[in-house]
Scaffold this motif. Structure first.
Motif, PDB file in Angstrom:
ATOM      1  N   VAL A 176       0.844  -1.188   0.000  1.00  0.00           N
ATOM      2  CA  VAL A 176       0.000   0.000   0.000  1.00  0.00           C
ATOM      3  C   VAL A 176       0.881   1.240   0.000  1.00  0.00           C
ATOM      4  CG1 VAL A 176      -1.830   1.268   1.180  1.00  0.00           C
ATOM      5  CG2 VAL A 176      -1.782  -1.236   1.283  1.00  0.00           C
ATOM      6  N   ASP A 177       0.571   2.169  -0.889  1.00  0.00           N
ATOM      7  CA  ASP A 177       1.322   3.426  -0.954  1.00  0.00           C
ATOM      8  C   ASP A 177       0.517   4.406  -1.792  1.00  0.00           C
ATOM      9  OD1 ASP A 177       3.629   5.396  -1.604  1.00  0.00           O
ATOM     10  OD2 ASP A 177       4.641   3.883  -0.386  1.00  0.00           O
ATOM     11  N   ARG A 178       0.773   5.690  -1.628  1.00  0.00           N
ATOM     12  CA  ARG A 178       0.094   6.642  -2.512  1.00  0.00           C
ATOM     13  C   ARG A 178       0.884   6.908  -3.784  1.00  0.00           C
ATOM     14  NH1 ARG A 178       0.051  12.132   1.190  1.00  0.00           N
ATOM     15  NH2 ARG A 178       2.291  12.494   1.360  1.00  0.00           N
ATOM     16  N   ALA A 179       2.112   6.370  -3.872  1.00  0.00           N
ATOM     17  CA  ALA A 179       2.918   6.502  -5.087  1.00  0.00           C
ATOM     18  C   ALA A 179       2.411   5.507  -6.131  1.00  0.00           C
ATOM     19  CB  ALA A 179       4.381   6.242  -4.782  1.00  0.00           C
ATOM     20  N   ASP A 180       2.257   5.982  -7.354  1.00  0.00           N
ATOM     21  CA  ASP A 180       1.727   5.134  -8.416  1.00  0.00           C
ATOM     22  C   ASP A 180       2.616   3.927  -8.702  1.00  0.00           C
ATOM     23  OD1 ASP A 180      -0.413   6.818  -8.720  1.00  0.00           O
ATOM     24  OD2 ASP A 180       0.454   7.935 -10.400  1.00  0.00           O
ATOM     25  N   PHE A 181       3.922   4.056  -8.486  1.00  0.00           N
ATOM     26  CA  PHE A 181       4.823   2.970  -8.858  1.00  0.00           C
ATOM     27  C   PHE A 181       4.804   1.808  -7.867  1.00  0.00           C
ATOM     28  CE2 PHE A 181       7.355   6.288  -6.739  1.00  0.00           C
ATOM     29  CZ  PHE A 181       7.976   5.582  -5.711  1.00  0.00           C
ATOM     30  N   VAL A 182       3.917   1.862  -6.872  1.00  0.00           N
ATOM     31  CA  VAL A 182       3.819   0.742  -5.934  1.00  0.00           C
ATOM     32  C   VAL A 182       3.430  -0.546  -6.650  1.00  0.00           C
ATOM     33  CG1 VAL A 182       1.391   1.131  -5.275  1.00  0.00           C
ATOM     34  CG2 VAL A 182       2.974   0.040  -3.657  1.00  0.00           C
ATOM     35  N   GLU A 183       2.672  -0.449  -7.735  1.00  0.00           N
ATOM     36  CA  GLU A 183       2.278  -1.654  -8.471  1.00  0.00           C
ATOM     37  C   GLU A 183       3.494  -2.345  -9.073  1.00  0.00           C
ATOM     38  OE1 GLU A 183      -0.828  -0.952 -11.260  1.00  0.00           O
ATOM     39  OE2 GLU A 183      -2.159  -0.025  -9.794  1.00  0.00           O
ATOM     40  N   ALA A 184       4.427  -1.564  -9.603  1.00  0.00           N
ATOM     41  CA  ALA A 184       5.642  -2.144 -10.170  1.00  0.00           C
ATOM     42  C   ALA A 184       6.502  -2.772  -9.084  1.00  0.00           C
ATOM     43  CB  ALA A 184       6.430  -1.073 -10.925  1.00  0.00           C
ATOM     44  N   VAL A 185       6.527  -2.155  -7.919  1.00  0.00           N
ATOM     45  CA  VAL A 185       7.304  -2.709  -6.802  1.00  0.00           C
ATOM     46  C   VAL A 185       6.711  -4.039  -6.365  1.00  0.00           C
ATOM     47  CG1 VAL A 185       8.037  -2.337  -4.420  1.00  0.00           C
ATOM     48  CG2 VAL A 185       8.077  -0.430  -6.040  1.00  0.00           C
ATOM     49  N   ALA A 186       5.385  -4.110  -6.254  1.00  0.00           N
ATOM     50  CA  ALA A 186       4.734  -5.362  -5.855  1.00  0.00           C
ATOM     51  C   ALA A 186       5.011  -6.466  -6.864  1.00  0.00           C
ATOM     52  CB  ALA A 186       3.231  -5.144  -5.708  1.00  0.00           C
ATOM     53  N   ILE A 208       1.552  -3.973   8.954  1.00  0.00           N
ATOM     54  CA  ILE A 208       2.808  -3.281   9.246  1.00  0.00           C
ATOM     55  C   ILE A 208       2.656  -1.835   8.805  1.00  0.00           C
ATOM     56  CG2 ILE A 208       5.285  -3.159   8.783  1.00  0.00           C
ATOM     57  CD1 ILE A 208       5.192  -6.222   8.369  1.00  0.00           C
ATOM     58  N   ASN A 209       2.593  -0.948   9.795  1.00  0.00           N
ATOM     59  CA  ASN A 209       2.396   0.482   9.545  1.00  0.00           C
ATOM     60  C   ASN A 209       3.745   1.169   9.384  1.00  0.00           C
ATOM     61  OD1 ASN A 209      -0.508   0.893   9.690  1.00  0.00           O
ATOM     62  ND2 ASN A 209      -0.337   0.349  11.854  1.00  0.00           N
ATOM     63  N   ASN A 210       4.086   1.491   8.147  1.00  0.00           N
ATOM     64  CA  ASN A 210       5.401   2.052   7.860  1.00  0.00           C
ATOM     65  C   ASN A 210       5.352   3.480   7.338  1.00  0.00           C
ATOM     66  OD1 ASN A 210       8.395   1.697   7.215  1.00  0.00           O
ATOM     67  ND2 ASN A 210       7.563   2.096   5.175  1.00  0.00           N
ATOM     68  N   VAL A 211       4.168   4.022   7.096  1.00  0.00           N
ATOM     69  CA  VAL A 211       4.089   5.373   6.537  1.00  0.00           C
ATOM     70  C   VAL A 211       4.548   6.395   7.566  1.00  0.00           C
ATOM     71  CG1 VAL A 211       2.520   7.168   5.717  1.00  0.00           C
ATOM     72  CG2 VAL A 211       2.270   4.831   4.898  1.00  0.00           C
ATOM     73  N   GLY A 212       5.358   7.338   7.121  1.00  0.00           N
ATOM     74  CA  GLY A 212       5.829   8.410   7.996  1.00  0.00           C
ATOM     75  C   GLY A 212       7.179   8.901   7.522  1.00  0.00           C
ATOM     76  N   GLY A 213       7.681   9.910   8.181  1.00  0.00           N
ATOM     77  CA  GLY A 213       8.982  10.480   7.827  1.00  0.00           C
ATOM     78  C   GLY A 213       8.948  11.980   7.953  1.00  0.00           C
ATOM     79  N   ALA A 214       9.991  12.533   8.548  1.00  0.00           N
ATOM     80  CA  ALA A 214      10.050  13.979   8.722  1.00  0.00           C
ATOM     81  C   ALA A 214      10.064  14.684   7.364  1.00  0.00           C
ATOM     82  CB  ALA A 214      11.294  14.365   9.515  1.00  0.00           C
ATOM     83  N   ILE A 215       9.283  15.716   7.235  1.00  0.00           N
ATOM     84  CA  ILE A 215       9.238  16.494   6.000  1.00  0.00           C
ATOM     85  C   ILE A 215      10.333  17.554   5.993  1.00  0.00           C
ATOM     86  CG2 ILE A 215       7.806  17.996   4.549  1.00  0.00           C
ATOM     87  CD1 ILE A 215       5.345  16.694   5.962  1.00  0.00           C
ATOM     88  N   ARG A 235      15.335   8.749  -2.603  1.00  0.00           N
ATOM     89  CA  ARG A 235      13.888   8.573  -2.621  1.00  0.00           C
ATOM     90  C   ARG A 235      13.325   8.958  -3.989  1.00  0.00           C
ATOM     91  NH1 ARG A 235      11.094   8.409   2.211  1.00  0.00           N
ATOM     92  NH2 ARG A 235       9.340   9.400   1.159  1.00  0.00           N
ATOM     93  N   ARG A 236      12.431   8.126  -4.506  1.00  0.00           N
ATOM     94  CA  ARG A 236      11.745   8.464  -5.754  1.00  0.00           C
ATOM     95  C   ARG A 236      10.681   9.524  -5.514  1.00  0.00           C
ATOM     96  NH1 ARG A 236      10.184   2.921  -8.764  1.00  0.00           N
ATOM     97  NH2 ARG A 236       9.452   4.443 -10.324  1.00  0.00           N
ATOM     98  N   VAL A 237      10.151   9.567  -4.306  1.00  0.00           N
ATOM     99  CA  VAL A 237       9.238  10.635  -3.896  1.00  0.00           C
ATOM    100  C   VAL A 237       9.935  11.388  -2.760  1.00  0.00           C
ATOM    101  CG1 VAL A 237       6.990  11.221  -2.932  1.00  0.00           C
ATOM    102  CG2 VAL A 237       7.210   9.271  -4.497  1.00  0.00           C
ATOM    103  N   PRO A 238      10.313  12.643  -2.960  1.00  0.00           N
ATOM    104  CA  PRO A 238      11.090  13.349  -1.939  1.00  0.00           C
ATOM    105  C   PRO A 238      10.281  13.588  -0.673  1.00  0.00           C
ATOM    106  CG  PRO A 238      10.370  14.866  -3.660  1.00  0.00           C
ATOM    107  CD  PRO A 238      10.012  13.486  -4.123  1.00  0.00           C
ATOM    108  N   ARG A 239      10.975  13.641   0.464  1.00  0.00           N
ATOM    109  CA  ARG A 239      10.290  13.891   1.735  1.00  0.00           C
ATOM    110  C   ARG A 239       9.710  15.290   1.770  1.00  0.00           C
ATOM    111  NH1 ARG A 239      13.454  17.164   4.606  1.00  0.00           N
ATOM    112  NH2 ARG A 239      15.654  17.255   4.065  1.00  0.00           N
ATOM    113  N   ASN A 240      10.365  16.238   1.100  1.00  0.00           N
ATOM    114  CA  ASN A 240       9.897  17.619   1.067  1.00  0.00           C
ATOM    115  C   ASN A 240       9.806  18.051  -0.387  1.00  0.00           C
ATOM    116  OD1 ASN A 240       9.350  20.333   1.338  1.00  0.00           O
ATOM    117  ND2 ASN A 240      11.256  20.853   2.383  1.00  0.00           N
TER     118      ASN A 240
END
Length: 262
Positions: free
Chosen positions: A42-52, A91-98, A195-200
């Motif tokens: 689960v992710d909001r990034a579109d490329f999660v399907e390719a990762v799976a 497994i709740n992994n979403v998060g990270g300082a912006i 990161r493919r999606v930057p934190r900030n």
């Protein structure tokens, strides 16, 4: 560093891994699938399907969701249950300082954004998964917190992760009689690919780059080992806590930070 795998450790289990498109979440989700689990990335990034798809077809699925909303969390859990017949492990992994900056330099909306990113997805997903775990007769929730509950230049993020620790401990006490374990790891600084999606998304100012350098120095110095960990060193304890090997562990927050307990 070699990674030891445990063949069949998650056989017959359905796992939902959030933030699974990159970093620690990606490593956890792929390894869980390699160890026999049916895994929803689960992710909001579109490329999660390719990762799976990297983990093989048949025992993985991907779902796009904004877990900063309860609707997104509910939809993700419903998709997992409908796809694989239920949920055993979240497994709740979403998060990270912006942003990294002294607290006095934060603006009000920036404080709110840090809390939304690093607290609300765990809070919402824990709530959304419960009907599915109840239907299963038990299960496990592993929250990925941080040892940055003590650290410089990220007070809102630290507050959010302190909230994750509180969720872990309180929910574990509440759900033990329902055969549900709730545990967490608290990673320290971790080396990871870009990161493919930057934190900030707005990018860092020159001042923020300087404050980030101060954070990196503090993290290294606070670790007994004086180094960052690897993604593999973070994924392994998460999967241990998710597994039946940890069946008598609940309510614990395990520091994985080279000795710095945060």
């Amino acid at each position: 560093m070699s990674t030891r795998h445990f063949a069949g450790r998650f056989a017959g289990k359905v796992l939902v891994v959030t933030g699974a498109a990159q970093g620690i979440g990606r490593a956890v989700a792929i390894r869980a699938a390699e160890e026999g689990g049916r895994v929803v990335f689960v992710d909001r990034a579109d490329f999660v399907e390719a990762v799976a798809a990297e983990a093989g077809e048949g025992n993985t699925a991907a779902f796009n969701a904004d877990l900063e909303t309860h609707e997104g969390a509910t939809a993700a859990m419903r998709f997992a249950a409908e796809t694989f017949g239920g949920i055993d492990i979240l497994i709740n992994n979403v998060g990270g300082a912006i942003r990294m900056r002294p607290y006095a330099e934060f603006e009000a909306q920036q404080i709110d954004a840090e809390i939304r990113r690093s607290l609300m997805p765990t809070l919402y997903c824990c709530h959304a998964v419960l009907p599915h775990l109840f239907a299963r007769g038990g299960g496990t929730i592993v929250n990925v917190s941080s040892n940055a509950t003590r650290g410089i230049h990220r007070v809102p993020y630290s507050a959010a992760k302190g909230g994750v620790n509180a969720i872990t401990q309180s929910l574990a006490m509440e759900l033990a009689e329902r055969n549900i374990r709730v545990v967490a790891t608290a990673p320290g600084g971790t080396e990871a690919p870009p990161r493919r999606v930057p934190r900030n998304a707005a990018g860092d100012s020159e001042a923020e780059k300087g404050w980030m350098a101060e954070v990196v120095q503090q993290v290294r110095q606070s670790s007994f080992m004086k180094r960052y960990g690897t993604i593999e060193e973070q994924a392994a304890p998460i999967l241990f806590l998710a597994s039946e090997e940890a069946s008598y562990i609940t309510g614990n927050v395990l520091s994985v930070a080279g000795g710095d307990i945060g």
